[in-house]
Design a protein around this motif. Structure first.
Motif, PDB file in Angstrom:
ATOM      1  N   LEU A   1       0.836  -1.192   0.000  1.00 30.33           N
ATOM      2  CA  LEU A   1       0.000   0.000   0.000  1.00 30.33           C
ATOM      3  C   LEU A   1       0.881   1.257   0.000  1.00 30.33           C
ATOM      4  O   LEU A   1       1.907   1.292   0.681  1.00 30.33           O
ATOM      5  N   LYS A   2       0.461   2.270  -0.744  1.00 32.35           N
ATOM      6  CA  LYS A   2       1.134   3.581  -0.775  1.00 32.35           C
ATOM      7  C   LYS A   2       2.659   3.477  -0.948  1.00 32.35           C
ATOM      8  O   LYS A   2       3.424   3.997  -0.113  1.00 32.35           O
ATOM      9  N   PRO A   3       3.129   2.799  -1.995  1.00 34.63           N
ATOM     10  CA  PRO A   3       4.582   2.622  -2.152  1.00 34.63           C
ATOM     11  C   PRO A   3       5.334   3.948  -2.282  1.00 34.63           C
ATOM     12  O   PRO A   3       6.506   4.042  -1.922  1.00 34.63           O
ATOM     13  N   HIS A   4       4.632   4.998  -2.781  1.00 34.14           N
ATOM     14  CA  HIS A   4       5.292   6.300  -2.986  1.00 34.14           C
ATOM     15  C   HIS A   4       5.741   6.926  -1.663  1.00 34.14           C
ATOM     16  O   HIS A   4       6.565   7.847  -1.654  1.00 34.14           O
ATOM     17  N   LEU A   5       5.200   6.458  -0.536  1.00 33.76           N
ATOM     18  CA  LEU A   5       5.584   7.035   0.752  1.00 33.76           C
ATOM     19  C   LEU A   5       6.876   6.429   1.309  1.00 33.76           C
ATOM     20  O   LEU A   5       7.408   6.912   2.310  1.00 33.76           O
ATOM     21  N   ASN A   6       7.355   5.384   0.659  1.00 35.11           N
ATOM     22  CA  ASN A   6       8.642   4.782   1.043  1.00 35.11           C
ATOM     23  C   ASN A   6       8.717   4.437   2.542  1.00 35.11           C
ATOM     24  O   ASN A   6       9.695   4.761   3.212  1.00 35.11           O
ATOM     25  N   THR A   7       7.658   3.819   3.035  1.00 37.34           N
ATOM     26  CA  THR A   7       7.637   3.435   4.456  1.00 37.34           C
ATOM     27  C   THR A   7       8.329   2.101   4.685  1.00 37.34           C
ATOM     28  O   THR A   7       8.494   1.682   5.828  1.00 37.34           O
TER      29      THR A   7
ATOM     30  N   TYR B   1       0.467  -7.659  -0.559  1.00 38.17           N
ATOM     31  CA  TYR B   1      -0.837  -8.123  -1.034  1.00 38.17           C
ATOM     32  C   TYR B   1      -0.709  -8.785  -2.398  1.00 38.17           C
ATOM     33  O   TYR B   1      -0.091  -8.216  -3.315  1.00 38.17           O
ATOM     34  N   ASN B   2      -1.361  -9.936  -2.532  1.00 39.16           N
ATOM     35  CA  ASN B   2      -1.549 -10.513  -3.865  1.00 39.16           C
ATOM     36  C   ASN B   2      -2.857  -9.973  -4.437  1.00 39.16           C
ATOM     37  O   ASN B   2      -3.850  -9.882  -3.717  1.00 39.16           O
ATOM     38  N   GLU B   3      -2.845  -9.604  -5.705  1.00 43.54           N
ATOM     39  CA  GLU B   3      -4.041  -9.098  -6.401  1.00 43.54           C
ATOM     40  C   GLU B   3      -4.566  -7.801  -5.783  1.00 43.54           C
ATOM     41  O   GLU B   3      -5.763  -7.648  -5.557  1.00 43.54           O
ATOM     42  N   LEU B   4      -3.667  -6.881  -5.502  1.00 46.21           N
ATOM     43  CA  LEU B   4      -4.077  -5.585  -4.958  1.00 46.21           C
ATOM     44  C   LEU B   4      -4.497  -4.674  -6.114  1.00 46.21           C
ATOM     45  O   LEU B   4      -3.689  -4.349  -6.982  1.00 46.21           O
TER      46      LEU B   4
ATOM     47  N   GLU C   1      -7.325   0.594  -7.066  1.00 44.32           N
ATOM     48  CA  GLU C   1      -8.299   1.440  -6.350  1.00 44.32           C
ATOM     49  C   GLU C   1      -8.067   1.455  -4.841  1.00 44.32           C
ATOM     50  O   GLU C   1      -8.559   2.336  -4.146  1.00 44.32           O
ATOM     51  N   VAL C   2      -7.319   0.479  -4.330  1.00 44.99           N
ATOM     52  CA  VAL C   2      -7.168   0.351  -2.874  1.00 44.99           C
ATOM     53  C   VAL C   2      -6.203   1.399  -2.348  1.00 44.99           C
ATOM     54  O   VAL C   2      -5.103   1.566  -2.866  1.00 44.99           O
ATOM     55  N   ARG C   3      -6.626   2.087  -1.291  1.00 48.03           N
ATOM     56  CA  ARG C   3      -5.796   3.121  -0.670  1.00 48.03           C
ATOM     57  C   ARG C   3      -5.424   2.712   0.737  1.00 48.03           C
ATOM     58  O   ARG C   3      -6.150   2.028   1.393  1.00 48.03           O
TER      59      ARG C   3
END
Ligand code: SF4
Ligand code: SF4
Length: 256
Positions: free
Chosen positions: A236-242, A248-251, A254-256
């Motif tokens: 989730l939110k890879p741009h935030l570099n956390t 997740y498989n099959e993410l 649309e999922v935030r």
């Protein structure tokens, strides 16, 4: 002079681009699962287990057993504002609009209010602490009450927590809450008290479909590593570099 400066900076830009391109090429030589683990920052100490989580969205049936057992196991207040783990139902309609619902965190299951003929696709997304390797919550805690265990689990020391809520604000995944009685912050510990005794986290013990797994990312032949090798997982939110270690498989996008 001006032109010279422009040329010089352009040269620098081109040089950087070539280096960046080389890095991308070098990175793309890695298998997708290696990229995900690399992005989370490989641990310095590879003698300890270094835990991550896998969720197979294709297997989740939205029964809510995980969220329910999490509350019971971890004394999470029963009111529907407090969760260590919860499930969201995503409904993508034919007109492109998205409906996201999580009544009581999904504990009581879900009903579908959108008529069948209007649904393009629908699926469930279990959520919990991402056990970030570069956790923003740890970085902002002014008293060091939030810390990372040697196994890569973000934990809160209740003795030190002053309830300032900085970490609640800093967590981009909404995974923390202020415990109404204790007045300290609470969050998913991946059932640290269980996994350190060799038991599965409560949510994984009770999931009837095996949609949730956890495992040692240092063990390249372990269950989680095999899950990452087999599937094209996302975070989730890879741009935030956390450095999220919740894969997740099959993410869906649309999922935030
Ligand atoms: S998901 Fe939130 S609470 Fe969990 S480690 Fe990341 S920032 Fe911290
Ligand atoms: S228990 Fe398993 S199948 Fe049920 S909602 Fe949770 S992850 Fe999905």
């Amino acid at each position: 002079m001006g032109a010279k400066r422009i040329n010089k900076s352009r040269r620098r830009f081109l040089k950087k681009s070539v280096v960046a391109g080389g890095t991308i090429l070098a990175t793309s030589g890695l298998k997708p699962f290696s990229v995900l683990i690399f992005a989370a920052k490989e641990p310095e100490d590879t003698l300890n287990p270094w835990y991550g989580i896998g969720i197979d969205i294709e297997k989740c049936i939205g029964c809510g057993m995980c969220a329910k057992s999490c509350k019971l196991e971890n004394d999470v207040p029963q009111e529907p504002f407090y969760f260590r783990s919860w499930v969201e139902q995503y409904t993508i309609k034919n007109d492109g609009t998205i409906k996201v619902e999580s009544p009581n965190g999904g504990i009581d299951g879900f009903s579908q209010s959108v008529p069948d003929n209007e649904i393009f696709k629908t699926f469930f997304v279990p959520k919990m602490c991402n056990q970030c390797a570069k956790s923003p919550c740890t970085q902002v805690c002014p008293v060091g009450a939030t810390y990372e265990s040697p196994e890569g689990i973000a934990l809160v020391d209740e003795e030190y927590c002053i309830g300032c809520r900085y970490c609640i604000q800093a967590c981009p995944y909404g995974c923390r809450y202020l415990h109404p009685e204790k007045k300290t912050v609470d969050k998913c510990t991946l059932c640290y008290h269980r996994i350190t005794k060799g038991l599965k986290p409560a949510c994984m013990e009770t999931c009837p479909t095996g949609a949730r797994i956890y495992g040692d990312l240092n063990d390249k032949d372990g269950e989680l590593s095999l899950f990452l090798k087999k599937h094209n997982c996302q975070i989730l939110k890879p741009h935030l570099n956390t450095g999220s270690k919740l894969y997740y498989n099959e993410l869906s996008a649309e999922v935030r």
